[in-house]
Motif scaffolding. Sequence first.
Motif, PDB file in Angstrom:
ATOM      1  N   SER A  94       0.825  -1.217   0.000  1.00 32.86           N
ATOM      2  CA  SER A  94       0.000   0.000   0.000  1.00 32.86           C
ATOM      3  C   SER A  94       0.854   1.260   0.000  1.00 32.86           C
ATOM      4  O   SER A  94       0.409   2.309  -0.464  1.00 32.86           O
ATOM      5  CB  SER A  94      -0.920  -0.002   1.226  1.00 32.86           C
ATOM      6  OG  SER A  94      -0.187   0.188   2.423  1.00 32.86           O
ATOM      7  N   LEU A  95       2.082   1.164   0.513  1.00 33.81           N
ATOM      8  CA  LEU A  95       2.978   2.321   0.478  1.00 33.81           C
ATOM      9  C   LEU A  95       3.323   2.697  -0.952  1.00 33.81           C
ATOM     10  O   LEU A  95       3.583   3.867  -1.251  1.00 33.81           O
ATOM     11  CB  LEU A  95       4.262   2.012   1.253  1.00 33.81           C
ATOM     12  CG  LEU A  95       4.137   1.811   2.763  1.00 33.81           C
ATOM     13  CD1 LEU A  95       5.474   1.395   3.355  1.00 33.81           C
ATOM     14  CD2 LEU A  95       3.626   3.073   3.440  1.00 33.81           C
ATOM     15  N   VAL A  96       3.340   1.693  -1.840  1.00 35.63           N
ATOM     16  CA  VAL A  96       3.632   1.940  -3.248  1.00 35.63           C
ATOM     17  C   VAL A  96       2.383   2.398  -3.991  1.00 35.63           C
ATOM     18  O   VAL A  96       2.402   3.378  -4.744  1.00 35.63           O
ATOM     19  CB  VAL A  96       4.211   0.671  -3.910  1.00 35.63           C
ATOM     20  CG1 VAL A  96       4.432   0.895  -5.402  1.00 35.63           C
ATOM     21  CG2 VAL A  96       5.510   0.257  -3.231  1.00 35.63           C
ATOM     22  N   SER A  97       1.265   1.701  -3.772  1.00 30.60           N
ATOM     23  CA  SER A  97       0.041   1.999  -4.524  1.00 30.60           C
ATOM     24  C   SER A  97      -0.630   3.289  -4.064  1.00 30.60           C
ATOM     25  O   SER A  97      -1.105   4.084  -4.877  1.00 30.60           O
ATOM     26  CB  SER A  97      -0.941   0.829  -4.398  1.00 30.60           C
ATOM     27  OG  SER A  97      -1.254   0.572  -3.036  1.00 30.60           O
ATOM     28  N   THR A  98      -0.695   3.506  -2.749  1.00 31.78           N
ATOM     29  CA  THR A  98      -1.318   4.719  -2.207  1.00 31.78           C
ATOM     30  C   THR A  98      -0.414   5.309  -1.129  1.00 31.78           C
ATOM     31  O   THR A  98      -0.620   5.082   0.072  1.00 31.78           O
ATOM     32  CB  THR A  98      -2.706   4.402  -1.602  1.00 31.78           C
ATOM     33  OG1 THR A  98      -2.562   3.343  -0.637  1.00 31.78           O
ATOM     34  CG2 THR A  98      -3.684   3.988  -2.673  1.00 31.78           C
ATOM     35  N   PRO A  99       0.617   6.059  -1.532  1.00 34.82           N
ATOM     36  CA  PRO A  99       1.573   6.617  -0.558  1.00 34.82           C
ATOM     37  C   PRO A  99       0.875   7.505   0.467  1.00 34.82           C
ATOM     38  O   PRO A  99       0.147   8.441   0.097  1.00 34.82           O
ATOM     39  CB  PRO A  99       2.533   7.421  -1.434  1.00 34.82           C
ATOM     40  CG  PRO A  99       2.366   6.877  -2.813  1.00 34.82           C
ATOM     41  CD  PRO A  99       0.938   6.445  -2.913  1.00 34.82           C
ATOM     42  N   PRO A 100       1.068   7.256   1.756  1.00 34.92           N
ATOM     43  CA  PRO A 100       0.421   8.078   2.785  1.00 34.92           C
ATOM     44  C   PRO A 100       1.161   9.396   3.004  1.00 34.92           C
ATOM     45  O   PRO A 100       2.354   9.512   2.711  1.00 34.92           O
ATOM     46  CB  PRO A 100       0.514   7.189   4.034  1.00 34.92           C
ATOM     47  CG  PRO A 100       1.755   6.381   3.808  1.00 34.92           C
ATOM     48  CD  PRO A 100       1.829   6.139   2.323  1.00 34.92           C
ATOM     49  N   LYS A 101       0.449  10.373   3.534  1.00 32.37           N
ATOM     50  CA  LYS A 101       1.062  11.664   3.891  1.00 32.37           C
ATOM     51  C   LYS A 101       1.558  11.643   5.332  1.00 32.37           C
ATOM     52  O   LYS A 101       2.473  12.373   5.693  1.00 32.37           O
ATOM     53  CB  LYS A 101       0.044  12.792   3.712  1.00 32.37           C
ATOM     54  CG  LYS A 101      -0.462  12.953   2.282  1.00 32.37           C
ATOM     55  CD  LYS A 101       0.644  13.462   1.366  1.00 32.37           C
ATOM     56  CE  LYS A 101       0.086  13.723  -0.034  1.00 32.37           C
ATOM     57  NZ  LYS A 101       1.145  14.184  -0.967  1.00 32.37           N
ATOM     58  N   HIS A 102       0.930  10.788   6.167  1.00 35.34           N
ATOM     59  CA  HIS A 102       1.298  10.695   7.569  1.00 35.34           C
ATOM     60  C   HIS A 102       1.365   9.219   7.986  1.00 35.34           C
ATOM     61  O   HIS A 102       0.660   8.378   7.432  1.00 35.34           O
ATOM     62  CB  HIS A 102       0.285  11.430   8.467  1.00 35.34           C
ATOM     63  CG  HIS A 102       0.222  12.904   8.241  1.00 35.34           C
ATOM     64  ND1 HIS A 102      -0.524  13.464   7.215  1.00 35.34           N
ATOM     65  CD2 HIS A 102       0.828  13.945   8.890  1.00 35.34           C
ATOM     66  CE1 HIS A 102      -0.391  14.781   7.254  1.00 35.34           C
ATOM     67  NE2 HIS A 102       0.417  15.107   8.257  1.00 35.34           N
ATOM     68  N   LEU A 103       2.216   8.935   8.959  1.00 35.76           N
ATOM     69  CA  LEU A 103       2.308   7.601   9.540  1.00 35.76           C
ATOM     70  C   LEU A 103       2.539   7.737  11.042  1.00 35.76           C
ATOM     71  O   LEU A 103       3.076   8.740  11.516  1.00 35.76           O
ATOM     72  CB  LEU A 103       3.462   6.796   8.923  1.00 35.76           C
ATOM     73  CG  LEU A 103       3.261   6.207   7.525  1.00 35.76           C
ATOM     74  CD1 LEU A 103       4.563   5.618   7.008  1.00 35.76           C
ATOM     75  CD2 LEU A 103       2.156   5.152   7.518  1.00 35.76           C
ATOM     76  N   TRP A 104       2.140   6.720  11.768  1.00 35.60           N
ATOM     77  CA  TRP A 104       2.445   6.657  13.189  1.00 35.60           C
ATOM     78  C   TRP A 104       3.841   6.063  13.365  1.00 35.60           C
ATOM     79  O   TRP A 104       4.191   5.086  12.710  1.00 35.60           O
ATOM     80  CB  TRP A 104       1.425   5.796  13.922  1.00 35.60           C
ATOM     81  CG  TRP A 104       0.040   6.402  13.969  1.00 35.60           C
ATOM     82  CD1 TRP A 104      -0.955   6.202  13.066  1.00 35.60           C
ATOM     83  CD2 TRP A 104      -0.468   7.286  14.955  1.00 35.60           C
ATOM     84  NE1 TRP A 104      -2.072   6.915  13.417  1.00 35.60           N
ATOM     85  CE2 TRP A 104      -1.800   7.591  14.584  1.00 35.60           C
ATOM     86  CE3 TRP A 104       0.059   7.853  16.114  1.00 35.60           C
ATOM     87  CZ2 TRP A 104      -2.598   8.439  15.340  1.00 35.60           C
ATOM     88  CZ3 TRP A 104      -0.738   8.694  16.872  1.00 35.60           C
ATOM     89  CH2 TRP A 104      -2.056   8.981  16.485  1.00 35.60           C
ATOM     90  N   VAL A 105       4.633   6.654  14.232  1.00 32.95           N
ATOM     91  CA  VAL A 105       5.991   6.168  14.475  1.00 32.95           C
ATOM     92  C   VAL A 105       6.257   6.104  15.972  1.00 32.95           C
ATOM     93  O   VAL A 105       5.570   6.761  16.776  1.00 32.95           O
ATOM     94  CB  VAL A 105       7.056   7.077  13.815  1.00 32.95           C
ATOM     95  CG1 VAL A 105       6.822   7.192  12.330  1.00 32.95           C
ATOM     96  CG2 VAL A 105       7.078   8.449  14.478  1.00 32.95           C
ATOM     97  N   ARG A 106       7.242   5.310  16.339  1.00 35.52           N
ATOM     98  CA  ARG A 106       7.787   5.346  17.694  1.00 35.52           C
ATOM     99  C   ARG A 106       9.098   6.122  17.616  1.00 35.52           C
ATOM    100  O   ARG A 106      10.054   5.649  16.998  1.00 35.52           O
ATOM    101  CB  ARG A 106       8.012   3.940  18.242  1.00 35.52           C
ATOM    102  CG  ARG A 106       6.724   3.201  18.551  1.00 35.52           C
ATOM    103  CD  ARG A 106       6.998   1.859  19.194  1.00 35.52           C
ATOM    104  NE  ARG A 106       5.763   1.131  19.435  1.00 35.52           N
ATOM    105  CZ  ARG A 106       5.707  -0.108  19.914  1.00 35.52           C
ATOM    106  NH1 ARG A 106       6.831  -0.748  20.209  1.00 35.52           N
ATOM    107  NH2 ARG A 106       4.555  -0.707  20.109  1.00 35.52           N
TER     108      ARG A 106
END
Length: 548
Positions: A407-419
């Motif tokens: 999904s990172l390739v097909s629909t790149p997100p603008k935000h992600l949750w990180v530690r």
Amino acid sequence: MEERENKEIKIARFSSCRGVAFEINPNRSNPFAIGSPPKQERIGTWLWLPWTRNSSFKVLPQPHTISPTRSRASSHFCDIDIDASDFEVEFIAEVQDIEKPDKANVVKVQKLLPKSDPPRRSRLSIILLDQGFTCYKGLFLVCMALNVVALALSAAGCFPYAKTRAALFSIGNILALTLCRSEAALRVIFWLTVQTLGRPCVSLRIKTATTSFLQSVGGIHSGCGVSSIAWLAYSLVLTLKNKDKTSPEIIGVAFTILSLILLSSFAAFPLIRHLHHNVFERIHRFAGWMALILLWLFILLSISYEPYSHTYDLTMSKVVKKQECWFTLAITILIIIPWLSVRKVQVNVSSASSHASIIKFEGGVEAGLLGRISPSPLSEWHAFGIISDGKKEHMMLAGAVGDFTKSLVSTPPKHLWVRTMHFAGLPYLVNLYQRVLLVATGSGICVFLSFLLQPSKADVCLIWVAKDIELNFGREIIELMNKYSKEKVIVHDTAISGRPNVAEMSVNAAIKWNVEVVIVTSNPEGSRDVLRACKRANIPAFGPIWDS
């Protein structure tokens, strides 16, 4: 007729090592010896191959008789498999170059070739059955043995303290297993280890033993998990024998805790964990949280219960005097700490191809650390190596092998949750040594690339084997690698030069560069082969721990 039989025998002397044709020659002293490659002929395509003494790179033309090997999409981006059709082309080309047969003989050779790839063992069978006795399993057995001995002594009446505090021993095992999986605690332990043992005066044997132990602490986690179940069951049996001194509520809570820990342990069984990892992760997380909440309830009920009046009387003085409370408080803190660092951040995701994506974040990161990202923090987390020059930004290279990474390739997100609290793993222990060979296949390069971009305690050399490097990984990754000395880097593109014997390359490079240790990141089969080859050559080597 006799002449044809001789030709068939000679053809049979040519076999395949994962798709690369070679001549079997048992008379050579080198156990990795292979026949001489076919004569190279010049065409327009060039490739880098590590076969010179003066330089790590050699430009060789690609022969027109052998087609470029384009690998099919695989279930793991570190794989470098080839198609059966490519195997056939390479094999026929090799035979033609030596025998120069006519068309009739070529047809006969084609009949001798397999119509499909030879059967290969599954990745799961390699993970579960083909690793032998590891340090992880040794630590698991040690933890189990110590707890079984204590249980036996308690049941025999030789250990009265354990008999009266069986629940405490169960909670103590839970504390130990939590500590072995606490990213905050392990980050401190790894840092202290590098600071104290990462010096030239410390012997290599101590460093390798420490590395083996630290990367296998999951064995303590598993051993203590099973032991906590045994102690809790033992505590319940003792409680049921004296039901008049407890309450139904306490027994019910204890049974629920035991059921949740059993469910969590069952989900962590290797077969289930590897086949249904998302199910394992969610059960392990939510069952663990629920068990922790009920554990607090169990302790407070047990402390406050008055068996003579069958009432509850809870006071702070009772709480602070109980070891169970302090153990459970430590468990709670260790579990909460990583979640305090969870943030939703802006990211820049780009893809050079449909096989991988590059995720960029703000802020530099120390070499050897890994990070976790998630589209939904309560459901799933994914760990990746971090690429950074230690200055303004860092990035992750994610091979498209699962639903999330695709999904990172097909629909790149603008935000992600990180530690934001990154954790240490095997790559961080590169800093223990003076000279290290890093071996990576496919997207496994991401855990090592930071050592090429920023100063490190260790002098590192690198082998990277991947397919369609510029097409799949993009020009940016190649430019980052070009910043490092080419004398210490070997790059092998399987799409151009076919699949190599990575184990042989690793051993030869380790001897050539006179390294102390080899660290490999590949798929289970590739990692196993490199580790075994290094062991035969008496070279210390470490790879991913697939048990945990």
